[in-house]
Design an enzyme around this catalytic site. Structure first.
Site, PDB file in Angstrom:
ATOM      1  N   ASP A  32      18.329 -21.944  44.609  1.00 44.51           N
ATOM      2  CA  ASP A  32      19.327 -20.880  44.468  1.00 44.51           C
ATOM      3  C   ASP A  32      20.025 -20.917  43.109  1.00 44.51           C
ATOM      4  O   ASP A  32      21.231 -20.664  43.005  1.00 44.51           O
ATOM      5  CB  ASP A  32      20.364 -20.955  45.607  1.00 44.51           C
TER       6      ASP A  32
ATOM      7  N   ASP B 286      13.995 -19.331  40.345  1.00 45.38           N
ATOM      8  CA  ASP B 286      13.421 -20.290  39.398  1.00 45.38           C
ATOM      9  C   ASP B 286      13.102 -21.573  40.158  1.00 45.38           C
ATOM     10  O   ASP B 286      13.080 -21.580  41.384  1.00 45.38           O
ATOM     11  CB  ASP B 286      14.348 -20.498  38.194  1.00 45.38           C
ATOM     12  N   ALA B 287      12.872 -22.657  39.445  1.00 40.06           N
ATOM     13  CA  ALA B 287      12.397 -23.877  40.105  1.00 40.06           C
ATOM     14  C   ALA B 287      13.501 -24.605  40.871  1.00 40.06           C
ATOM     15  O   ALA B 287      13.226 -25.549  41.617  1.00 40.06           O
ATOM     16  CB  ALA B 287      11.761 -24.800  39.069  1.00 40.06           C
ATOM     17  N   GLY B 288      14.750 -24.200  40.710  1.00 40.03           N
ATOM     18  CA  GLY B 288      15.829 -24.857  41.417  1.00 40.03           C
ATOM     19  C   GLY B 288      16.092 -24.241  42.784  1.00 40.03           C
ATOM     20  O   GLY B 288      15.378 -23.334  43.220  1.00 40.03           O
TER      21      GLY B 288
ATOM     22  N   ASN C 211      15.243 -13.301  45.373  1.00 39.12           N
ATOM     23  CA  ASN C 211      15.676 -13.834  46.661  1.00 39.12           C
ATOM     24  C   ASN C 211      17.087 -13.347  46.925  1.00 39.12           C
ATOM     25  O   ASN C 211      17.905 -13.240  46.001  1.00 39.12           O
ATOM     26  CB  ASN C 211      15.673 -15.369  46.633  1.00 39.12           C
ATOM     27  N   THR C 212      17.361 -13.028  48.173  1.00 42.81           N
ATOM     28  CA  THR C 212      18.739 -12.715  48.548  1.00 42.81           C
ATOM     29  C   THR C 212      19.311 -13.903  49.314  1.00 42.81           C
ATOM     30  O   THR C 212      18.696 -14.433  50.240  1.00 42.81           O
ATOM     31  CB  THR C 212      18.841 -11.409  49.356  1.00 42.81           C
ATOM     32  N   HIS C 213      20.505 -14.311  48.877  1.00 45.89           N
ATOM     33  CA  HIS C 213      21.151 -15.492  49.447  1.00 45.89           C
ATOM     34  C   HIS C 213      22.545 -15.116  49.940  1.00 45.89           C
ATOM     35  O   HIS C 213      23.253 -14.334  49.290  1.00 45.89           O
ATOM     36  CB  HIS C 213      21.252 -16.602  48.399  1.00 45.89           C
TER      37      HIS C 213
ATOM     38  N   ARG D 264       1.560 -29.703  50.132  1.00 43.86           N
ATOM     39  CA  ARG D 264       2.464 -28.591  49.828  1.00 43.86           C
ATOM     40  C   ARG D 264       1.916 -27.746  48.671  1.00 43.86           C
ATOM     41  O   ARG D 264       2.058 -26.517  48.655  1.00 43.86           O
ATOM     42  CB  ARG D 264       3.831 -29.182  49.465  1.00 43.86           C
TER      43      ARG D 264
HETATM   44  C1  GRF Z   1      19.945 -13.526  54.977  1.00 42.12           C
HETATM   45  O1  GRF Z   1      21.330 -13.490  55.198  1.00 42.12           O
HETATM   46  C2  GRF Z   1      19.612 -14.449  53.849  1.00 42.12           C
HETATM   47  O2  GRF Z   1      20.585 -14.505  52.860  1.00 42.12           O
HETATM   48  C3  GRF Z   1      19.497 -15.757  54.551  1.00 42.12           C
HETATM   49  O3  GRF Z   1      18.861 -15.463  55.754  1.00 42.12           O
HETATM   50  C4  GRF Z   1      19.222 -14.168  56.148  1.00 42.12           C
HETATM   51  C5  GRF Z   1      17.971 -13.434  56.524  1.00 42.12           C
HETATM   52  O4  GRF Z   1      18.243 -12.450  57.469  1.00 42.12           O
HETATM   53  N1  GRF Z   1      18.789 -16.717  53.752  1.00 42.12           N
HETATM   54  P1  GRF Z   1      17.120 -11.450  57.959  1.00 42.12           P
HETATM   55  O5  GRF Z   1      15.915 -12.256  58.414  1.00 42.12           O
HETATM   56  O6  GRF Z   1      16.778 -10.545  56.816  1.00 42.12           O
HETATM   57  O7  GRF Z   1      17.753 -10.716  59.094  1.00 42.12           O
END
Ligand code: GRF
Length: 204
Positions: free
Chosen positions: A149, A145-147, A111-113, A69
């Site tokens: 989310d 970060d390292a965690g 990152n978007t979550h 990894r």
């Molecule tokens: C997003 O909703 C993100 O938060 C999640 O996966 C989705 C990605 O969607 N982790 P896309 O590939 O951008 O359509």
């Protein structure tokens, strides 16, 4: 693109609708950024096709192609670094990066979550939110970060959970708000700059 546009590298693993929103936004020079490369951890995904259709270079760095990894993490770091990004965006990238990557990009990797962190981290944000019975779900943009989310939060957007929601409907409602938030805040970050102090992210 103008030479002053910020350089974005976007990492994807799936459909790439967030990537598409960024590609669409960057068509306007006033947005202040261009997507200089799209990277993935797997082949055959729509996200890569969207990049190709937009004329953006792509690369694929698979964990399974590396002995460890850490070797994968080093390879990914080198691939991303080759494009000299000002900001790296994880947009549905389903891999946790390692120490090498964070050393290189930790203060400029967002990152978007699809949950309102710190609630419901991990792979199944909308499903976990539904199972818990929350009335507000949403999305969080944060510096990685390292965690898992756990990094400093840039922005959050809430969406209601409707009584008849299932995982698919809630996921789609979140994703619509998530895309708009991603475009707005990536733009603000690259146009105004940012600082991070004691978890607090300040733009400008
Ligand atoms: C997003 O909703 C993100 O938060 C999640 O996966 C989705 C990605 O969607 N982790 P896309 O590939 O951008 O359509």
């Amino acid at each position: 693109m103008t030479s002053s546009a910020a350089r974005l590298v976007v990492l994807v693993s799936g459909s790439g609708s967030n990537l598409q929103a960024l590609l669409d936004a960057t068509a306007d020079p006033a947005y202040g950024a261009e997507v200089v490369a799209v990277g993935a951890d797997r082949d055959g995904i729509a996200g890569l096709e969207r990049a190709v259709a937009a004329g953006v270079p792509t690369f694929v760095t698979r964990v399974g192609d590396h002995p460890t990894r850490a070797d994968w993490d080093a390879a990914l770091t080198a691939q991303v670094a080759a494009y000299r990004p000002d900001l790296v965006v994880s947009a549905g990238f389903l891999k946790l990066v390692g120490a090498r990557f964070l050393d290189a990009f930790g203060d400029r990797y967002v990152n978007t979550h699809n949950s309102l962190l710190p609630a419901f981290p991990g792979m199944n944000g909308p499903r976990d939110a539904l199972a818990y019975g929350v009335k507000l779900a949403g999305a969080t943009l944060f510096f990685v970060d390292a965690g898992v989310d756990t990094g400093p939060i840039v922005a959050q957007v809430a969406v209601p959970v409707e009584p008849d929601d299932d995982e698919a409907s809630l996921t789609e409602r979140i994703k619509q708000a998530e895309r708009a938030q991603l475009v707005e805040y990536v733009g603000r970050l690259v146009r105004h700059g940012w600082s991070i102090s004691h978890r607090k992210v300040t733009i400008g």
